[in-house]
Design an enzyme around this catalytic site. Structure first.
Site, PDB file in Angstrom:
ATOM      1  N   CYS A   1      -4.899  40.525 -82.758  1.00  8.03           N
ATOM      2  CA  CYS A   1      -4.466  39.148 -82.991  1.00  8.03           C
ATOM      3  C   CYS A   1      -5.161  38.261 -81.872  1.00  8.03           C
ATOM      4  O   CYS A   1      -5.718  37.288 -82.469  1.00  8.03           O
ATOM      5  CB  CYS A   1      -3.040  39.547 -81.485  1.00  8.03           C
ATOM      6  SG  CYS A   1      -3.058  37.768 -80.288  1.00  8.03           S
ATOM      7  N   CYS A   2      -6.263  38.715 -81.666  1.00 11.82           N
ATOM      8  CA  CYS A   2      -7.466  38.264 -81.227  1.00 11.82           C
ATOM      9  C   CYS A   2      -8.571  37.564 -82.480  1.00 11.82           C
ATOM     10  O   CYS A   2      -9.182  36.619 -82.270  1.00 11.82           O
ATOM     11  CB  CYS A   2      -8.870  39.591 -80.695  1.00 11.82           C
ATOM     12  SG  CYS A   2      -8.206  39.387 -78.355  1.00 11.82           S
TER      13      CYS A   2
ATOM     14  N   CYS B   1      -6.660  34.506 -72.098  1.00 17.22           N
ATOM     15  CA  CYS B   1      -4.775  34.555 -72.131  1.00 17.22           C
ATOM     16  C   CYS B   1      -4.010  35.087 -70.969  1.00 17.22           C
ATOM     17  O   CYS B   1      -4.643  36.491 -70.915  1.00 17.22           O
ATOM     18  CB  CYS B   1      -4.572  35.510 -73.673  1.00 17.22           C
ATOM     19  SG  CYS B   1      -5.790  34.741 -74.985  1.00 17.22           S
TER      20      CYS B   1
ATOM     21  N   CYS C   1      -2.794  38.914 -71.577  1.00 16.42           N
ATOM     22  CA  CYS C   1      -3.941  39.695 -71.364  1.00 16.42           C
ATOM     23  C   CYS C   1      -4.677  40.039 -70.428  1.00 16.42           C
ATOM     24  O   CYS C   1      -5.699  40.951 -70.515  1.00 16.42           O
ATOM     25  CB  CYS C   1      -5.013  40.186 -72.953  1.00 16.42           C
ATOM     26  SG  CYS C   1      -3.230  40.402 -73.903  1.00 16.42           S
TER      27      CYS C   1
ATOM     28  N   CYS D   1     -13.260  40.777 -77.256  1.00 18.04           N
ATOM     29  CA  CYS D   1     -12.067  39.743 -77.674  1.00 18.04           C
ATOM     30  C   CYS D   1     -12.326  39.434 -79.280  1.00 18.04           C
ATOM     31  O   CYS D   1     -11.930  39.940 -79.990  1.00 18.04           O
ATOM     32  CB  CYS D   1     -11.601  38.183 -77.354  1.00 18.04           C
ATOM     33  SG  CYS D   1     -13.205  37.260 -77.490  1.00 18.04           S
TER      34      CYS D   1
HETATM   35  S1  SF4 Z   1      -6.817  37.864 -75.071  1.00 23.78           S
HETATM   36 FE1  SF4 Z   1      -4.361  38.769 -75.576  1.00 23.78          FE
HETATM   37  S2  SF4 Z   1      -3.145  37.601 -76.442  1.00 23.78           S
HETATM   38 FE2  SF4 Z   1      -5.564  36.247 -76.620  1.00 23.78          FE
HETATM   39  S3  SF4 Z   1      -6.274  36.563 -78.509  1.00 23.78           S
HETATM   40 FE3  SF4 Z   1      -6.593  38.460 -77.881  1.00 23.78          FE
HETATM   41  S4  SF4 Z   1      -4.613  39.370 -78.034  1.00 23.78           S
HETATM   42 FE4  SF4 Z   1      -3.645  37.978 -78.083  1.00 23.78          FE
END
Ligand code: SF4
Length: 250
Positions: free
Chosen positions: A127-128, A208, A211, A234
């Site tokens: 996701c990151c 985010c 998280c 991240c």
């Molecule tokens: S911090 Fe969490 S929501 Fe944001 S990009 Fe990374 S995994 Fe995704």
């Protein structure tokens, strides 16, 4: 497994030589000297990257004292707190920054890899990667140096940060690398800088929404990020090779 988009190779100048030169010339300097030196060296090929988080006002204020026109890249992952976007607008106005650029993930990447917007539940690294690493790499095309507010006292891989480092064909500039928590607090008070509104609710490092959690007394500032996971960064501060390793689980 879904194919990951390739990140372009940015090795169009010698980042190692540049980092070494900058370090010999400005490496012992205070944060503003470091920023000023990088700006003199890179000119318009130098940017700041800011999360507009809990301590971001400090680096942005230091930079604005040197030049209000330095490009500032703000990554809006689509998962941020609304307070962060409002804080971005407030700080931009207050500091008179003229070139704040909001960077977003590629819609096609998201459609393919995170169509329901819940990839963070099953794979925060991936996701990151889609929401931060790839968009930032794309936004940094054309820049040879970029600065962020990382500091040694934040611990982990940050504990040995130099002022200038070469990474993936660019120079990463860490003007506040040697500041401690007291330096940061004193600077905020001296210049009466606004705090991110979530700081008073116990958030010490703000990313985010899914998280990020508040931290308890005695915990490190970054303890509220990806709480309960073996993840501390991240990915935007990791090299491409390190990101590949993280994504492959090795
Ligand atoms: S911090 Fe969490 S929501 Fe944001 S990009 Fe990374 S995994 Fe995704």
């Amino acid at each position: 497994m879904t194919a990951l988009p390739a990140i372009k190779d940015a090795s169009y100048f010698d980042a190692l030589d540049a980092a070494s030169y900058l370090d010999s010339r400005y490496g012992e300097g205070a944060p503003q000297k470091v920023i000023d030196g990088a700006l003199k060296y890179f000119g318009r090929r130098f940017a700041l990257v800011s999360s507009f988080g809990s301590e971001s006002a400090v680096l942005l204020h230091l930079a604005a004292e040197v030049s209000k026109d330095i490009p500032v890249l703000f990554l809006d992952t689509g998962k941020l707190f609304g307070e962060t976007r409002r804080f971005r607008d407030e700080l931009t106005d207050k500091l008179g920054l003229t070139d704040v650029r909001t960077i977003k993930p590629d819609e096609n990447d998201l459609h393919t890899n995170d169509p329901k917007g819940n990839l963070w539940v099953s794979d925060t690294n991936k996701c990151c990667y889609f929401r931060k690493v790839v968009p930032l790499d794309s936004a940094l095309q054309g820049f040879e140096g970029w600065a962020s507010g990382r500091k040694r006292f934040q611990g982990g891989v940050r504990s040995l940060l130099p002022h200038f480092e070469a990474s993936d064909g660019r120079v990463k500039v860490n003007p506040m690398a040697f500041w401690n928590k007291e330096d940061v607090t004193a600077y905020i008070e001296k210049h009466r800088l606004p705090r991110h509104p979530l700081v008073e609710q116990g958030f010490a490092s703000i990313g985010c929404m899914p998280c990020t959690e508040p931290v308890s007394e005695g915990e490190s500032d970054r303890a509220g990020r990806w709480k309960g996971q073996n993840k501390t960064e991240c990915g935007i501060h990791l090299s491409l090779a390190e990101n590949s390793r993280v994504l492959s689980g090795n």
